[in-house]
Design a protein around this motif. Structure first.
Motif, PDB file in Angstrom:
ATOM      1  N   SER A 139      81.037  73.047 -39.963  1.00 16.70           N
ATOM      2  CA  SER A 139      82.064  73.633 -39.110  1.00 16.70           C
ATOM      3  C   SER A 139      82.929  74.665 -39.828  1.00 16.70           C
ATOM      4  O   SER A 139      83.493  75.534 -39.206  1.00 16.70           O
ATOM      5  N   ILE A 140      83.082  74.558 -41.138  1.00 14.87           N
ATOM      6  CA  ILE A 140      83.916  75.486 -41.902  1.00 14.87           C
ATOM      7  C   ILE A 140      83.081  76.053 -43.040  1.00 14.87           C
ATOM      8  O   ILE A 140      82.520  75.304 -43.845  1.00 14.87           O
ATOM      9  N   THR A 141      82.987  77.345 -43.116  1.00 14.84           N
ATOM     10  CA  THR A 141      82.221  78.008 -44.171  1.00 14.84           C
ATOM     11  C   THR A 141      83.068  79.106 -44.784  1.00 14.84           C
ATOM     12  O   THR A 141      83.667  79.909 -44.072  1.00 14.84           O
ATOM     13  N   MET A 142      83.124  79.143 -46.103  1.00 14.14           N
ATOM     14  CA  MET A 142      83.871  80.192 -46.780  1.00 14.14           C
ATOM     15  C   MET A 142      83.165  81.531 -46.601  1.00 14.14           C
ATOM     16  O   MET A 142      81.947  81.635 -46.780  1.00 14.14           O
ATOM     17  N   LEU A 143      83.917  82.530 -46.198  1.00 10.41           N
ATOM     18  CA  LEU A 143      83.344  83.850 -45.967  1.00 10.41           C
ATOM     19  C   LEU A 143      83.239  84.642 -47.254  1.00 10.41           C
ATOM     20  O   LEU A 143      82.204  85.235 -47.545  1.00 10.41           O
ATOM     21  N   THR A 144      84.310  84.668 -48.030  1.00 12.24           N
ATOM     22  CA  THR A 144      84.286  85.420 -49.281  1.00 12.24           C
ATOM     23  C   THR A 144      85.460  85.014 -50.149  1.00 12.24           C
ATOM     24  O   THR A 144      86.529  84.673 -49.633  1.00 12.24           O
ATOM     25  N   PRO A 145      85.303  84.997 -51.468  1.00 11.14           N
ATOM     26  CA  PRO A 145      86.452  84.747 -52.345  1.00 11.14           C
ATOM     27  C   PRO A 145      87.253  86.028 -52.528  1.00 11.14           C
ATOM     28  O   PRO A 145      86.686  87.127 -52.603  1.00 11.14           O
TER      29      PRO A 145
END
Length: 341
Positions: A139-145
């Motif tokens: 449900s939650i995914t990191m897009l970019t640091p």
């Protein structure tokens, strides 16, 4: 437990479960061996599957022991399983054996991301056996640091009406990040370590040693609020007041003046013996946590301390209001839950 006599169903049941004596599939069976019979727990009568091993003539792969016959291995025992009984050379039908869909070895997908991918230098690309993802969640995914700060990031804020995320760091800079692209849109060099950062409406407040830096993101107004001694560790807004927790144990308050479009000193809350490191506002109360191991409760109407909580035996690092409860965490390795005074 009911025991059936031989004269009733016993011999007949055994005969039907074994199937034809020559091992060939009858018209009433599927030609497959019952997996429950293999496990010794089949209770179906009659069972539509064979209760006997398939004859060696149906095997197409030699056993690992060197013989020409098919030796069935339990798919859960770790041994190599033969091809499925549904057809010579067909895919593995058991679903949980060590073989993949093509009969070859099947490797468990690691449950952690590739550390080289996270560092940006994985040479395997899509062939890497580790996931190329910042998050394993569905449900939650990191897009970019957002990379650029050279030291600890101590605060982030998103002012109302702004499309920029602001971050402050002990490297002495405030960075602006474009919320659409994730790129750094600007850097403000404060020249001093940033202890905290919050936003309220269009206002951005940044705590630095001996001052609070203030920006209005809509009007571009900028000002310095002086008065703190040492680092400002925490900021909070309540009852139209801005509060700053300072290194010398005081809590300074400013009130916004519409006439001057600025902030004017309102009070200095004294009581803590050491630095105040956390502030939270709730139910017309200001709660302050300190390195002196106490939590103080301040009435927002009178700005007077009405209670001191001394349950922790270590530095109180953070406080939080939830409904009628006050939650606090400490270096004494505990979290305390109290009814809000």
């Amino acid at each position: 437990m009911d025991i059936e006599t031989d004269g009733r169903f016993g011999n007949k049941r055994v005969h039907h479960r074994l199937g034809p004596a020559n091992g060939a599939a009858s018209s009433s069976t599927s030609g497959k061996v019952c997996i429950h019979w293999r496990a010794g727990r089949c209770n179906r009568f009659p069972c539509p599957y064979l209760h006997s091993e398939l004859p060696e003539a149906t095997a197409k792969r030699p056993s690992q022991s060197g013989g020409g016959g098919n030796v069935w291995r339990n798919p859960h025992s770790g041994g190599g399983g033969g091809r499925g009984a549904g057809g010579a050379g067909g895919p593995n039908k058991w679903g949980r054996g060590p073989g993949g869909a093509d009969g070859g070895p099947r490797h468990k997908v690691p449950d952690r991301p590739c550390r080289y991918f996270l560092a940006g230098d994985c040479s395997y690309g899509e062939k890497c056996r580790y996931p190329h993802s910042y998050s394993m969640s569905d449900s939650i995914t990191m897009l970019t640091p957002l990379q650029g700060h050279e030291k600890v990031v101590t605060g982030i804020a998103l002012p109302a009406g702004s499309d920029k995320l602001y971050s402050g760091s002990k490297d002495g800079t405030v960075r602006m990040w474009d919320c659409q692209t994730g790129q750094c849109a600007g850097v403000i060099n404060m020249g001093r370590e940033i202890g905290c950062m919050i936003s309220e409406g269009p206002w951005l407040f940044v705590g630095i040693p001996d001052a609070v830096k203030v920006w209005n993101m809509q009007t571009q107004a900028e000002m310095n609020l002086t008065g703190p001694t040492g680092q400002v560790y925490a900021l909070a807004v309540g009852n139209e007041l801005l509060f700053a927790a300072t290194q010398d144990g005081r809590i300074l308050a400013w009130r916004f003046s519409a006439a001057t479009n600025g902030f004017e000193p309102a009070a200095s809350l004294v009581g803590h013996q050491l630095a105040v490191v956390s502030l939270v506002v709730g139910a017309m109360r200001l709660y302050s946590a300190s390195m002196d191991k106490t939590i103080r409760v301040w009435d927002l109407a009178t700005l007077q301390c009405i209670q001191t909580l001394s349950d922790h035996t270590g530095v109180v690092m953070s406080v939080l209001c939830w409904d009628q409860f006050l939650l606090s965490c400490s270096l004494d390795q505990t979290i305390k839950v109290s009814l809000c005074p």
